[in-house]
Design a protein around this motif. Structure first.
Motif: not given
Length: 136
Positions: A34-35, A40-46
């Motif tokens: 999860t960390l 991953l979400i910060a760099t590729h949110p879409a």
């Protein structure tokens, strides 16, 4: 995206995340994967979150950016030497990372649960449509 995902799934990266969380006091809402998902979400949110209209997904994207930024700040302060440790900057930074990690973990759980509910709803709808087509 694929390259970052591959690096995140590497056992050494997962182990490093585990060690980091142990040092942080491991917020109960957060595990190593999860960390790592925050990066991953910060760099590729879409690519990860998919629905730009989803309020939880948008909050999760913001929380991931805040968590990653706080981890970067911690890394920068820790690398600056012992002066930062003596004046409490490291302790303050760890406290900030911990609170950002808790917020991120909770939003991640909410997003994952909502995503699961959406998936179940779509599967149910498809099953109903299949039965209707089969019966007619």
């Amino acid at each position: 995206f694929e390259e970052l995902h591959g690096k995140m799934m590497h056992p050494a990266t997962i182990q490093a995340a585990s060690v980091f969380l142990e040092g942080l006091g491991q917020p109960s809402q957060l595990n190593d994967r999860t960390l790592l998902s925050a990066f991953l979400i910060a760099t590729h949110p879409a690519e990860v979150l998919d629905d730009e209209q989803d309020k939880i997904a948008n909050a999760l994207a913001r929380a991931s950016l805040a968590l990653v930024a706080s981890i970067q700040d911690f890394s920068d302060i820790a690398a600056s030497g012992t002066a930062a440790v003596e004046d409490g900057k490291v302790r303050d930074c760890i406290s900030l990372v911990h609170s950002k990690a808790i917020a991120y973990g909770e939003l991640f759980r909410l997003w994952k649960d909502a995503d699961l509910d959406k998936l179940i709803g779509n599967i149910s709808k498809s099953a109903e449509q299949s039965w209707m087509a089969y019966l007619s």
